[in-house]
Scaffold this motif. Structure first.
Motif, short mmCIF file in Angstrom:
data_model
loop_
_atom_site.label_atom_id
_atom_site.label_comp_id
_atom_site.label_asym_id
_atom_site.label_seq_id
_atom_site.Cartn_x
_atom_site.Cartn_y
_atom_site.Cartn_z
N ASP A 42 0.82 -1.22 0.00
CA ASP A 42 0.00 0.00 0.00
C ASP A 42 0.84 1.26 0.00
N ASN A 43 2.06 1.17 0.57
CA ASN A 43 2.94 2.35 0.62
C ASN A 43 3.91 2.39 -0.55
N LYS A 44 3.65 1.56 -1.54
CA LYS A 44 4.51 1.46 -2.71
C LYS A 44 5.93 1.09 -2.32
N GLN A 45 6.05 0.12 -1.46
CA GLN A 45 7.36 -0.42 -1.11
C GLN A 45 7.33 -1.92 -1.38
N ALA A 46 8.48 -2.44 -1.82
CA ALA A 46 8.50 -3.79 -2.40
C ALA A 46 8.26 -4.88 -1.37
N ILE A 47 7.54 -5.92 -1.82
CA ILE A 47 7.36 -7.13 -1.03
C ILE A 47 7.50 -8.32 -1.99
N ILE A 48 7.74 -9.51 -1.45
CA ILE A 48 7.74 -10.69 -2.31
C ILE A 48 6.28 -11.13 -2.43
N SER A 49 5.75 -11.03 -3.64
CA SER A 49 4.31 -11.28 -3.78
C SER A 49 4.02 -12.77 -3.96
N ASP A 50 4.87 -13.45 -4.69
CA ASP A 50 4.61 -14.87 -4.91
C ASP A 50 5.95 -15.58 -5.08
N LEU A 51 6.34 -16.28 -4.06
CA LEU A 51 7.64 -16.93 -4.05
C LEU A 51 7.72 -18.04 -5.10
N ASP A 52 6.58 -18.60 -5.42
CA ASP A 52 6.57 -19.69 -6.40
C ASP A 52 6.75 -19.17 -7.82
N ALA A 53 6.60 -17.84 -7.98
CA ALA A 53 6.67 -17.29 -9.33
C ALA A 53 8.12 -17.03 -9.76
N GLY A 54 9.10 -17.33 -8.94
CA GLY A 54 10.49 -17.08 -9.31
C GLY A 54 11.40 -18.16 -8.75
N THR A 55 12.60 -18.15 -9.27
CA THR A 55 13.57 -19.16 -8.81
C THR A 55 14.54 -18.51 -7.84
N PHE A 56 15.41 -19.34 -7.28
CA PHE A 56 16.44 -18.81 -6.39
C PHE A 56 17.38 -17.88 -7.17
N ARG A 57 17.58 -18.25 -8.43
CA ARG A 57 18.44 -17.43 -9.29
C ARG A 57 17.85 -16.02 -9.43
#
Lengths: 859, 330
Positions: free
Chosen positions: A806-821
């Protein structure tokens, strides 16, 4: 600039004041739905352009003065140049800011809910606040929902005022419809508003909302009386049920063992219809053994009579009426309002008779249940039983009789009966609806304003020291509620004098402000007199609900724009003239002046009233009124108004003194006591000084004697070292004082804690480091969101994996959507190094060892 | 009166605004640009204060930072190089009800706009000015600006910058009527937001220098400050900036500085060894130009005609000279 052209320019409603809020430095969180008035709304003096038009010369000035005096003294108005007639929807200066009643949070409209009389009144604002408080979501959607809930409040209030009474749910639906109809929001936001309002509505229960109107007081009284009576008789109703049950049991047991009860047919009905039982045989066996245990006829009759009486008295203790809206309900209904004293007394007598019968029946029933009724003793007792036999507690169960009369409809005979009632012991609760405070007495020569004396009945009733008395304007819901309940609780008569105003006399202001103004202007002060509270006036009388009790008139800062457009403030007092400005009857007592009609001898009424008669001879008083265009006008008043203001001030001062505020006796006594104490203390000071002087003389004498002795002694010794020690002062023996054991090496002792301290700090640091390591060693990836600079790097790189909150600051939204890389690359890219990739979740990724190595600095 | 006060007046804006309501076009600054953080802070301020978008104006000059108004869903004015401040003054003077914000770069403010900067400070009108200081002309590709550090190689100073960088803080603190001076860094979002919020509530001209990285031309210029928190001096005070617990743990070099103390503010601003962060100076009592000089009432046509006629009468052939002279006392 093309980007800006496309933006939505729809202006939301109700935004006019927001800019000023921030100017004044308040933070606009959601609480700030309560906003300051915009300075754009400030009333203003007429512009100087108009004033330049005609500056009267000396001769014209004299003419104007003569005209003004003619008006002041005799109420004669001419059509002199520059002077116009009639107040024309002017309101007193101090009330201008409250013109828009729907946006003002006050106690109206309200509803009556629940079974507890003291908490029964719930105002719309309370309901709305409760709804908003119950929103648990702290984020944007919660804030939006709270805002939507607040936005419907003015709409509901406006509708409730228009219709005076309607169900909350119906009002809510119509208000929501209105709100959506006039909204300029986009369709998407409108849908959200609609959904939010519909969802909130589901948590509401329907109750009748009562707006501030002349009949509000009687509706409040009737409603409260109903709830109050129900609360009071709650236990009694249970007791009646139980007694009735036990009496019925007695009779039915008796019947079961009677001849009729033992007939085969009855036995068949009383048991299962079983073919295998021979009821004739059963009947004959039972008859042989049970017939001896019959109740005597006398007892049976008594029980039946008691049951009948209890049955008849039932409605007296039932609080629920079939149709609560009708004020003309059954004469037994506790919320029935009688309009004359005779009917009220008649109802009281009827009810009292029933109550006596009821308690007689209860007493007999209890004796019968326990089989303790002895005819030889009790028959005579109950034969004589009447109201005298009821104790204090039982008397409280005679329902109070409510009566409602209008001040303007009262005739002299009614007044006599009313006064008789108020000086009696009967629990008659009289609601006096004061609609006319002042009346005009016009003869061919003169026109005077006089007090409509029934309006001051409360003061007279108080003087008799017998009834409970409460006086309040209808606008003040809380004092009304408290007064009504206290009056209903009081065992004797009560008088509730409530100012409601008269519809046809009010000009611009709504009932709420007209009534409130009556109290503020001291023409109808708020007070309560409760004889049950104690024996002294201080315990009984309460006038502290009035504003600024220690002053003749309440005052408030009036902010306006002067002719030069500068924001100016003025200490403005609220006088009876301000109150009368809203009354059509007295419209001829005010003269609105145009700029050209001003004169140097004019003076504000509040200043005029404090002048002595000889000082005020040359002056003409005026008050300030504000018209619908927010323009301020001086209004000259007549001497009738001045006389009335002085009269109100006198009666207010007297009431205030009774109430213990600036009491002249107390002030006088304090002054006398002060003088006495001062004189006493002065005498004590003189005595102390005298003692001191004597002691001093004595000491000096002794000292001189000792010095002389010493000198003489020294002279006699000759040659020995002088050792003059006049006295053994404590300072003379420092060496003998016990010396605390000094540390062997103070420097070392001081150094020790210093050494210890850094060691402690280091330990703390280590702990912190360990803690940091602990955080860093977490296996799951995370972001230090509060430190995010919204640089768009990660969200652009992996929009599925990262998102903004809500404050336009980053969060991890979906961990499954990306790799460790992906996480490692994002961490390397992040300019403020706040992405921590953690450890890989899957061992199947290629080049995992290399990635773990790259992730290490960010974990 | 009536147990009511002006706080009892309910004025609800039916539309609760979220950050989205203040977002204009998608920002086209380079990824990693510090301007993004400043934009978010400004949008958060508008959201938290629930400012009506149509009551806000963002004014800018020329440069990367000057793209700011495009990315705000409010009114905006993308003006001329160095002229953001006079434009903003004009807006505020004629529409005192609007919230006016100014975004300038270091070149915009400290080079071509210097004269305006000095005089705007002196007029002390209620404006919030954010000076995005990345120490370089980024939009025009790497030319030295007045705040470029000594010795830094740029396209216009291939041998390294010849002069010591200008200190915008000491300059501003030296101008007559200065009323609010602060310095923050865009990589400290919490502090950035807090200072902008306090500037917004300041009763006068608020000047905030925001240290900002340019990912292309000065990506490492503040790296020593990023990697070593002790190089930042956090100015804390009950009347100034207050750090959260987390920030206090990270940034331990602090000083309790009262923003009312201008002498200490100047001393701090002059320090070369450490970079101060926080509110250096604030005085709420400096008179504001827009309050002193209010646009007065326009005279009516009748009044103007009267004045003109009496002026013409002085030269009229047939006019009575004396009486015309008497009338012409204007």
């Amino acid at each position: 600039m093309n980007d800006i052209d496309s933006m939505e320019l729809d202006e939301p409603t109700g935004i006019e004041s927001v800019s000023q809020t921030t100017e004044s430095g308040t933070t606009a969180t959601l609480e700030d739905n309560l906003l300051q008035l915009a300075s754009g709304d400030l009333p203003h003096e007429p512009s100087p352009a108009a004033e330049d038009a005609a500056k009267p010369d000396a001769q014209e000035q004299a003419g104007i003065r003569r005209e003004l005096f003619n008006f002041f003294l005799f109420g004669i108005r001419s059509q002199a140049p520059g002077v116009s007639t009639g107040p024309n929807s002017l309101v007193p200066a101090l009330l201008h800011r409250y013109r828009d009643l729907k946006n003002i949070r006050h106690d109206y409209p309200f509803c009556l809910e629940g079974r507890e009389a003291s908490a029964a009144v719930r105002s719309l604002s309370n309901i709305i606040d409760e709804l908003a408080d119950n929103v648990s979501d702290e984020g944007d959607s919660g804030a939006r929902l709270r805002q939507h809930i607040h936005s419907i409040e003015p709409e509901i209030r406006e509708l409730a005022y228009r219709e005076r009474s309607a169900g909350l749910l119906g009002l809510w639906d119509r208000a929501a419809k209105n709100l959506l109809a006039k909204s300029n929001l986009s369709q998407e936001k409108k849908d959200l508003l609609r959904d939010n309002l519909a969802a909130t509505r589901r948590s509401l229960t329907d109750s009748e909302m009562i707006a501030c109107a002349p009949d509000s007081a009687q509706r409040l009284l009737a409603g409260l009386a109903r709830i109050h009576w129900r609360e009071r008789t709650n236990n009694l109703r249970e007791e009646i049920d139980s007694v009735q049950q036990q009496l019925t049991d007695l009779l039915s047991i008796d019947f079961e063992s009677s001849e009729d009860g033992l007939k085969p047919d009855h036995l068949r009905q009383a048991t299962a219809d079983d073919e295998e039982i021979d009821f004739d045989a059963m009947s004959s066996i039972l008859k042989a053994s049970h017939l001896d245990h019959q109740l005597p006829e006398g007892r049976k009759k008594r029980i039946r009579t008691a049951l009948d009486t209890l049955q008849k008295a039932g409605p007296l203790f039932e609080s629920e009426l079939e149709d609560p809206d009708t004020l003309q309900a059954s004469p037994l209904g506790v919320d029935t309002l009688f309009d004359n004293a005779a009917a009220a007394i008649e109802a009281y007598n009827a009810r009292m008779e029933m109550v006596v019968d009821f308690f007689r029946a209860m007493a007999i029933a209890k004796l019968e249940i326990e089989n303790r009724y002895r005819e030889e003793a009790h028959d005579d007792y109950f034969g004589r039983f009447d109201v005298k036999y009821l104790d204090e507690h039982e008397l409280t169960f005679c329902p109070p009789v409510l009566m409602s009369v209008r001040c303007s409809e009262i005739v002299e005979e009614d007044l006599n009966t009313l006064l008789t009632l108020l000086t009696s012991r009967l629990p008659v609760k009289v609601l006096l609806q004061v609609d006319e405070l002042f009346v005009r007495e016009t003869t061919s020569e003169r026109s005077d304003i006089t007090v409509n004396w029934p309006a001051r009945l409360a003061g007279m009733a108080m003087a008799t020291a017998n009834p409970y008395v409460m006086q309040s304007p209808v606008s003040h819901l809380r004092p009304l509620q408290k007064g009504f309940l206290d009056g209903l609780d009081f065992h004797g008569p009560a008088l509730f004098s409530v100012y409601v105003g008269k519809e046809e006399h009010r000009s611009g202001l709504p009932v709420y402000f007209d009534a409130g103004a009556a109290m503020e202007a001291r023409v109808f002060p708020l007070f309560s007199f409760a004889p049950g509270n104690g024996r002294t006036l201080a315990e009984r009388l309460d006038v502290l609900g009035n504003s600024q009790c220690d002053r003749d008139w309440p005052s408030e800062t009036f902010t306006y724009r002067n002719a030069e457009e500068a924001e100016t403030t003025l200490d403005q007092q609220f006088t009876p003239a301000d109150f009368l400005l809203n009354n059509r009857l007295f419209v001829d007592q005010f003269w609105r002046l145009e700029p050209g009609g001003r004169h140097d001898d004019l003076m504000p009424l509040q200043d005029y009233l404090i002048l002595r008669t000889e000082e005020s001879e040359d002056r003409i008083p005026y008050i300030l009124g504000v018209d619908e265009d927010s323009c301020i006008h001086p209004l000259v008043v007549t001497r009738n108004i001045v006389a009335l203001a002085r009269d109100c001030a006198d009666s207010w001062r007297q009431l205030r003194e009774f109430g213990g505020v600036r009491n002249s006796f107390a002030i006088k006594q304090v002054a006398e006591e002060k003088t006495r104490l001062e004189a006493e203390k002065a005498r004590e000071v003189v005595a102390i000084k005298e003692n001191y002087r004597l002691q001093m003389d004595q000491d000096v004498g002794k000292l001189t004697e000792r010095i002389v002795q010493r000198i003489a002694h020294q002279l006699l010794l000759r040659g020995e070292a002088p050792a003059i020690a006049f006295d053994q002062a404590p300072s003379a023996t420092p060496a003998s004082a016990p010396v605390p054991a000094a540390p062997t090496d103070p420097a070392a002792a001081e150094a020790a804690p210093e050494q210890a301290a850094p060691a402690g700090e280091e330990e703390e640091d280590e702990e912190e480091d360990e803690e940091d390591e602990g955080i860093g060693a977490l296996d799951d990836p995370y972001i230090d969101t509060p430190l995010c600079t919204s640089c768009d790097d990660c969200t652009t790189l992996y929009p599925q994996l990262f998102a903004y909150d809500d404050n336009k600051q980053a969060i991890i939204s979906d961990l499954d959507a990306g790799t460790f890389r992906d996480l490692v690359i994002a961490a390397e890219k992040c300019p403020v190094r706040i992405i921590h990739p953690g450890k890989p979740r899957s061992r199947d990724e290629p080049n995992l060892d290399d990635l773990i190595k790259r992730a290490a600095p960010f974990n | 009166m009536f147990g009511l006060n002006s706080q009892c007046v309910l004025r609800v804006d039916e539309d609760y605004k979220t950050l989205k309501d203040y977002e204009g076009r998608a920002a086209r600054w380079c990824p990693g640009c510090g301007d993004n953080g400043i934009l978010t802070a400004a949008q958060r301020l508008c959201r938290d204060e629930q400012l009506p978008p149509e009551k806000c104006v963002f004014v800018s000059g020329i440069g990367c930072a000057a793209r700011f108004p495009h990315y705000m869903n409010t009114y905006g004015f993308h003006g001329l190089h160095g002229r953001a401040l006079p434009t903003a003054q004009g807006v505020k003077l004629h529409r005192p009800d609007l919230h006016v914000f100014v975004n300038m770069g270091d070149g915009d403010c400290c080079s071509i706009g210097t004269a305006h900067w000095i005089h705007t400070v002196r007029t002390n009108m209620k404006l919030v000015t954010m000076m995005h200081d990345n120490n370089i002309y980024g939009l025009t590709k790497n030319q030295a600006s007045p705040t470029t550090p000594f010795g830094m190689k740029t396209n216009t100073t291939p041998q390294g910058a010849y002069l010591k960088a200008m200190n915008p803080l000491t300059v501003t603190l030296g101008i007559t009527n200065v009323s609010f001076v602060a310095q923050v860094a865009e990589w400290l979002p919490e502090v950035l937001y807090d200072v902008i919020r306090q500037a917004f509530h300041h009763n006068g001209f608020a000047f905030i220098r925001i240290l900002q990285r340019c990912p292309h031309f000065t990506p490492d210029i503040f790296s020593s400050l990023l990697s070593e928190p002790k190089n930042l001096l956090m100015l804390q005070h009950e009347d100034g900036m207050q750090l959260s617990e987390t920030m206090s743990r990270l940034y331990k070099t602090t000083e309790r500085h009262d923003p009312a103390d201008i002498h200490r503010a100047r001393e701090i601003a002059e320090r070369d060894d450490i970079v101060p962060i926080g509110i250096l100076f604030r005085d709420e009592n400096i008179p504001r130009y827009e309050q002193i000089v209010k646009p007065g009432h326009k005279s009516t046509w009748g009044q103007r005609e009267k004045v003109l006629n009496s002026a013409f009468d002085r030269f009229g052939i047939n006019a009575d000279f004396d009486s015309a002279n008497e009338k012409a006392q204007w």
